[in-house]
Scaffold this motif. Structure first.
Motif, PDB file in Angstrom:
ATOM      1  N   GLY A  95      19.563  48.962  39.527  1.00  0.00           N
ATOM      2  CA  GLY A  95      18.466  48.553  40.483  1.00  0.00           C
ATOM      3  C   GLY A  95      18.402  46.989  40.194  1.00  0.00           C
ATOM      4  N   GLU A  96      17.331  46.437  40.210  1.00  0.00           N
ATOM      5  CA  GLU A  96      17.111  45.048  40.263  1.00  0.00           C
ATOM      6  C   GLU A  96      17.513  44.265  38.844  1.00  0.00           C
ATOM      7  N   THR A  97      17.876  45.163  37.980  1.00  0.00           N
ATOM      8  CA  THR A  97      18.105  44.673  36.754  1.00  0.00           C
ATOM      9  C   THR A  97      19.567  44.187  36.936  1.00  0.00           C
ATOM     10  N   ASP A  98      20.368  44.911  37.795  1.00  0.00           N
ATOM     11  CA  ASP A  98      21.947  44.542  37.796  1.00  0.00           C
ATOM     12  C   ASP A  98      21.771  43.188  38.419  1.00  0.00           C
ATOM     13  N   THR A  99      21.102  42.807  39.280  1.00  0.00           N
ATOM     14  CA  THR A  99      21.172  41.434  40.023  1.00  0.00           C
ATOM     15  C   THR A  99      20.840  40.332  39.324  1.00  0.00           C
ATOM     16  N   ALA A 100      19.304  40.773  38.701  1.00  0.00           N
ATOM     17  CA  ALA A 100      18.901  39.849  37.659  1.00  0.00           C
ATOM     18  C   ALA A 100      19.997  39.423  36.560  1.00  0.00           C
ATOM     19  N   ALA A 101      20.503  40.567  35.837  1.00  0.00           N
ATOM     20  CA  ALA A 101      21.537  40.524  34.809  1.00  0.00           C
ATOM     21  C   ALA A 101      22.632  39.431  35.406  1.00  0.00           C
ATOM     22  N   ALA A 102      23.122  39.777  36.741  1.00  0.00           N
ATOM     23  CA  ALA A 102      24.315  39.096  36.960  1.00  0.00           C
ATOM     24  C   ALA A 102      24.008  37.422  37.321  1.00  0.00           C
ATOM     25  N   VAL A 103      22.680  37.312  37.886  1.00  0.00           N
ATOM     26  CA  VAL A 103      22.264  35.731  38.000  1.00  0.00           C
ATOM     27  C   VAL A 103      22.121  35.175  36.692  1.00  0.00           C
ATOM     28  N   THR A 104      21.506  35.855  35.627  1.00  0.00           N
ATOM     29  CA  THR A 104      20.915  35.215  34.386  1.00  0.00           C
ATOM     30  C   THR A 104      21.952  35.092  33.438  1.00  0.00           C
ATOM     31  N   PHE A 105      22.929  36.242  33.355  1.00  0.00           N
ATOM     32  CA  PHE A 105      23.751  36.245  32.092  1.00  0.00           C
ATOM     33  C   PHE A 105      25.026  36.479  32.588  1.00  0.00           C
ATOM     34  N   ALA A 106      25.381  36.360  33.939  1.00  0.00           N
ATOM     35  CA  ALA A 106      26.610  36.512  34.452  1.00  0.00           C
ATOM     36  C   ALA A 106      27.416  37.735  34.089  1.00  0.00           C
ATOM     37  N   ALA A 107      26.621  38.862  33.915  1.00  0.00           N
ATOM     38  CA  ALA A 107      27.103  40.085  33.371  1.00  0.00           C
ATOM     39  C   ALA A 107      26.854  41.282  34.410  1.00  0.00           C
ATOM     40  N   GLU A 108      27.642  42.123  34.395  1.00  0.00           N
ATOM     41  CA  GLU A 108      27.682  43.241  35.337  1.00  0.00           C
ATOM     42  C   GLU A 108      28.175  44.746  34.539  1.00  0.00           C
ATOM     43  N   ARG A 109      27.697  45.795  35.029  1.00  0.00           N
ATOM     44  CA  ARG A 109      28.260  47.018  34.146  1.00  0.00           C
ATOM     45  C   ARG A 109      29.669  47.137  34.908  1.00  0.00           C
ATOM     46  N   HIS A 110      30.254  47.712  33.632  1.00  0.00           N
ATOM     47  CA  HIS A 110      31.838  48.067  33.992  1.00  0.00           C
ATOM     48  C   HIS A 110      32.218  49.119  32.999  1.00  0.00           C
ATOM     49  N   ASP A 111      33.326  49.697  33.316  1.00  0.00           N
ATOM     50  CA  ASP A 111      33.945  50.694  32.330  1.00  0.00           C
ATOM     51  C   ASP A 111      35.525  50.774  32.494  1.00  0.00           C
ATOM     52  N   LEU A 112      36.280  49.907  31.822  1.00  0.00           N
ATOM     53  CA  LEU A 112      37.691  49.877  31.714  1.00  0.00           C
ATOM     54  C   LEU A 112      38.517  50.436  30.879  1.00  0.00           C
ATOM     55  N   ALA A 113      39.643  50.599  31.038  1.00  0.00           N
ATOM     56  CA  ALA A 113      40.365  51.157  30.023  1.00  0.00           C
ATOM     57  C   ALA A 113      42.069  50.996  30.498  1.00  0.00           C
ATOM     58  N   GLY A 114      42.764  50.712  29.706  1.00  0.00           N
ATOM     59  CA  GLY A 114      44.438  50.484  29.865  1.00  0.00           C
ATOM     60  C   GLY A 114      45.183  50.802  28.651  1.00  0.00           C
ATOM     61  N   LYS A 115      46.431  50.828  29.111  1.00  0.00           N
ATOM     62  CA  LYS A 115      47.466  51.043  27.975  1.00  0.00           C
ATOM     63  C   LYS A 115      48.645  50.136  28.430  1.00  0.00           C
ATOM     64  N   ARG A 116      49.354  49.649  27.456  1.00  0.00           N
ATOM     65  CA  ARG A 116      50.350  48.621  27.656  1.00  0.00           C
ATOM     66  C   ARG A 116      51.436  48.746  26.721  1.00  0.00           C
ATOM     67  N   THR A 117      52.826  48.660  26.976  1.00  0.00           N
ATOM     68  CA  THR A 117      53.689  48.563  25.983  1.00  0.00           C
ATOM     69  C   THR A 117      54.607  47.289  26.316  1.00  0.00           C
ATOM     70  N   GLU A 118      55.241  46.621  25.111  1.00  0.00           N
ATOM     71  CA  GLU A 118      56.067  45.514  25.444  1.00  0.00           C
ATOM     72  C   GLU A 118      56.955  45.503  24.152  1.00  0.00           C
ATOM     73  N   SER A 119      58.160  44.925  24.544  1.00  0.00           N
ATOM     74  CA  SER A 119      58.899  44.531  23.587  1.00  0.00           C
ATOM     75  C   SER A 119      59.408  43.069  23.487  1.00  0.00           C
ATOM     76  N   GLN A 120      59.832  42.679  22.522  1.00  0.00           N
ATOM     77  CA  GLN A 120      60.242  41.388  22.589  1.00  0.00           C
ATOM     78  C   GLN A 120      61.348  41.216  21.440  1.00  0.00           C
ATOM     79  N   PHE A 121      62.111  40.144  21.751  1.00  0.00           N
ATOM     80  CA  PHE A 121      63.466  39.655  20.850  1.00  0.00           C
ATOM     81  C   PHE A 121      62.995  38.107  20.421  1.00  0.00           C
ATOM     82  N   ALA A 122      62.822  37.927  19.293  1.00  0.00           N
ATOM     83  CA  ALA A 122      62.580  36.484  18.815  1.00  0.00           C
ATOM     84  C   ALA A 122      63.790  35.912  18.247  1.00  0.00           C
TER      85      ALA A 122
END
Length: 849
Positions: A529-556
């Protein structure tokens, strides 16, 4: 003649054996930077070493205290994290980061920033290694490493107690050690430290000193001689450090450039101190006496206004003076560590197994508007667990070849939670007033969506109501599995030349998730509702739900060529590549998507906002070259070491403040840090030693287009948010820094020894703020510390007077924009930050039996 090398210079001692200068000899400093015990002068690395006893004498209680004595090293607490930098490189503020400066305690990786705040206890020594250290020390140490060794059980029974009292800050420290044999095969060492301080910043709202700190750390180490060819060391440690308050304060406050007449030309402090809209004067009391139902309908406060800000007069204090106005903060921390190290000796070779469990937990509340007005708080919790296993083989010292090889496994899991808390209706009042004056620009136009007030029936002037009692619960989780193998071999080509080649291969599998919602104190979630707009304007925040997986290899890889010029000089050249793994951003308040924030289903005309945050970031790489020279002069009377370095960073991980409350992690395309470092010491006479360190540093972002704009700066990036940092320097990168340490020691009669030292620590100007704002730039400074003591010549007792910051310099350690002041509320340019303690004198006494 002094019988024991014990001058109070932090970088070494002087054993004096003759009344003339050139008979004085510097005591050898032993380090384990390459996993073997070696003389500091033989190690082809730029390293500073400080003994545990000297740290206790100087009253150094945590890593932050080391920075004064190690050039090109900076560590300080920040608004919501901890900054650790070497040669201008660090990780910034984000709980998703592991540190670019790796910390290792008895060989165990302590990569989380919060652990750097933990107190020291009964140390053997601390070594600060500059430049990538990815081969032997391992994970993520791309900028350098702090290698800490705790004291081991002694062969003979000993008890030690030291007490320190500083009256100005009411600091009380008690250290106790009991060590010695339990049986023919078993030795034990118990260490304890308890510390309390009231802090040095006056909180004018709560009428107390801050940050009050209570520490308690306990350690038990058991050393078991299994046989003639094997031994084991078991360490168990528990610690806690609880903090009430902070040393942050408002540093600057400039008049508002807002178009809103309530704010125009007024400072943030003035706005918070007294702003009423509409100001009805004496008539306000009459309006405020209307029945509560009528006042609620037209959103009136008790004085008849829509907005009534009446903060304590202390909010007008807007300069660095070690005074703050805050509604209260705290941080409660607990740490646990269990480490088992086993050695097997076979024909001079050493086979080692190190098994460790390490964990910590903390919960914090931050008055993160950093003012005395009750605007908002942020609550935080973090839990971390780590299990690691290392197997290592160190070959017997050979005539032609030395070898170190091993394998390493680590599993870790981190959970981080935070949430905004609004303790009053001030921010909702502000948003409602702004929504009226901006014609509904702070929320959605949704007339009649909630008919409890007249403004909600109109759909204008009601945006703040949607934020009353709001919470923004955010959960971040990440776990990693790391496996690596490493090998380093040194070919002793002849009496003068050594060639070292090494490499470390690392595989890492990591997962991460971050979810942010809007809810209420009872844990229920608010509908879109209006909470989402007011929070975006005031706190630069929005609802989100994110997930990820990553693999990496390195030789130093590593290449090091060492030239033993003669018995008194050694030169080396090293080329190495380091890596820091990628991961997931814990602190961004929005998703990376360019989709508008959630639409209010009841809005006739929605006011969509587009917020672009971050989630996943990539690994960073460093390619470093170093040319060093280590010399012993005048037949051991003096030492002078130097290191010339150049490091190219690619995909440098940076945490960019979004101007309100969040931090977005990205990868700067490139940066270069280069410079030269000197350190040395000389026995001036049989009674006096002089030590010094000096570093010159040049840091430049080659390509970094997503930097944080300073307040009042017009963004120059196409996204309308960021500013180009290409060609700029970095936070904490002073052109020069260093120290001069003078120590004096002499006998007083036949039974007493007088010791004294004076230390001068200096630095050129530098930016304590991550957005490099010149308005809070720290000027060049010189700071003095000193110590004078009387002790028995058998070392049984010692009484000393310690003086810190004798010149009473006020230094800005960290600074950043005051959250929400510029973009959200008042249009004011203001900064908050952390300063150093004032001049203090402490009495210290120790007894050994």
């Amino acid at each position: 003649m002094i019988k024991k090398a014990s001058l109070v210079s932090l970088f070494g001692a002087c054993a004096l054996q003759s009344p003339n200068l050139f008979a004085a000899q510097l005591e050898e400093v032993v380090v384990t930077a390459q996993l073997r015990e070696q003389s500091l002068q033989d190690v082809p690395v730029s390293v500073s070493a400080i003994s545990g006893s000297k740290m206790m004498e100087a009253g150094l209680s945590k890593i932050e205290d080391l920075q004064a004595y190690v050039p090109n090293f900076t560590m300080t607490e920040s608004s919501i994290g901890t900054d650790i930098y070497i040669r201008g490189i660090g990780s910034g503020e984000n709980q998703g980061f592991e540190q670019s400066v790796g910390m290792y305690v008895d060989g165990i990786y302590y990569g989380r920033a919060q652990l750097a705040r933990a107190p020291f206890l009964d140390l053997e020594r601390v070594e600060v290694l500059r430049g990538p250290q990815n081969i032997l020390l391992g994970k993520n140490s791309i900028a350098g490493a702090i290698n800490i060794s705790t004291a081991s059980p002694s062969d003979e029974t000993e008890f030690y107690m030291q007490g320190t009292f500083e009256p100005e800050l009411n600091e009380k420290v008690i250290d106790f050690v009991a060590s010695g044999p339990v049986s023919d095969k078993l030795r034990a060492r118990f260490s304890m430290r308890q510390r309390h301080t009231d802090g040095f910043v006056k909180n004018q709202i709560l009428n107390r000193d801050e940050a009050q700190r209570d520490e308690a750390t306990y350690r038990l180490k058991l050393a078991w001689e299994i046989g003639d060819d094997a031994d084991a060391m078991l360490k168990f440690e528990l610690g806690s450090f609880d903090v009430i308050g902070r040393q942050s304060e408002i540093l600057t406050d400039y008049p508002s450039d807002s178009d809103i007449f309530l704010f125009t030309g007024r400072t943030y402090g003035e706005i918070l101190n007294d702003t009423t809209f509409p100001d009805l004067g004496a008539a306000g009391g009459l309006v405020g006496s209307l029945p509560a139902g009528i006042r609620d309908l037209i959103q009136l406060q008790d004085n008849g206004s829509i907005l009534n800000m009446q903060a304590d007069d202390s909010v007008l204090d807007v300069k660095a003076d070690r005074k703050r106005h805050s509604n209260g903060d705290f941080s409660n921390n607990n740490t646990q560590n269990l480490t088992l190290k086993m050695n097997k000796y076979v024909d001079g070779d050493t086979f080692t197994s190190i098994t460790a469990y390490m964990a910590y937990q903390y919960d914090e509340e931050c008055d993160c508007d950093f003012t005395g007005a009750p605007l908002f708080q942020v609550v935080m919790e973090e839990e971390y667990e780590q299990f690691s296993q290392e197997f290592r083989w160190i070959s017997a010292p050979g005539e032609n070849f030395d070898m170190i090889a091993g394998a390493y496994f680590q599993y870790n899991d981190v959970y981080f939670f935070d949430s905004i808390v609004l303790p009053s209706t001030l921010i909702p009042q502000l948003i409602n007033a702004a929504d009226i004056l901006e014609g509904g620009g702070r929320g959605d136009y949704d007339p009649g969506a909630n008919g409890s007030t007249g403004f909600e029936l109109l759909g204008i002037g009601d945006a703040g109501n949607s934020l009353i009692d709001i919470r923004s619960p955010r959960d971040f989780k990440s776990d990693s599995i790391i496996a690596s193998t490493f090998v380093q071999g040194t070919w002793i080509m002849n009496d003068s030349w050594r060639l070292t080649l090494g490499g470390r291969y690392t595989f890492e599998k990591k997962s991460g998730s971050r979810k942010l919602e809007f809810g209420l104190p009872d844990g229920s979630l608010l509908p879109i509702g209006e909470t989402d707009t007011a929070a975006a304007v005031t706190f630069a925040a929005e609802r989100h739900d994110l997930a990820g997986k990553r693999t990496e290899s390195q030789f130093a890889p590593l290449l090091n060529l060492q030239w033993d010029i003669n018995d008194a000089a050694m030169a080396y050249f090293s080329a190495r590549r380091g890596f820091k793994s990628g991961g997931y951003d814990a602190r961004s308040n929005s998703s990376p998507s360019a989709e508008p924030t959630a639409r209010n289903p009841t809005a006739t005309i929605p006011n969509p906002r587009v917020l672009i945050g971050s989630f996943e970031f990539e690994e960073e790489r460093a390619t470093s070259y170093e040319l060093g020279l280590k010399t012993s002069l005048f037949e051991g009377v003096a030492e002078l070491n130097s290191a010339l370095f150049y490091t190219q960073f690619d995909n440098l991980q940076v945490s960019v403040f979004d101007g309100t409350l969040g931090f977005n992690v990205g990868n700067a395309a490139g940066a270069v840090t280069q410079g030269i470092e000197f350190d040395g010491r000389i026995a001036l006479s049989e009674n006096m030693i002089l030590g010094a360190g000096l570093a010159f540093l040049d840091f430049e972002f080659q390509d970094h287009k997503l930097g944080t704009c300073i307040q009042d700066q017009i963004p120059d990036h196409a996204n309308g948010i960021n500013c180009d940092y290409s060609g700029k320097t970095n936070q904490y990168a002073a052109d020069y820094s260093g120290n001069v340490l003078l120590g004096y020691e002499r006998d007083l009669g036949k039974s007493l020894i007088l010791r004294a030292n004076l230390d001068a620590i200096f630095s050129d100007e530098y930016h304590p703020s991550p957005n490099l704002d010149d308005r809070v730039k720290q000027d060049a400074f010189i700071q003095f510390n000193g110590r004078i003591s009387i002790s028995s010549n058998d070392g049984v007792w010692d009484v000393a007077l310690l003086g810190k910051n004798l010149s009473d310099e006020l230094i800005i350690l960290y600074a950043i924009d005051t959250p929400v002041a510029k973009k959200v509320i008042a249009g004011t340019t203001t900064h908050h930050g952390f300063t150093n303690p004032p001049r203090t004198f402490a009495l210290q006494a120790s007894y050994r039996w």
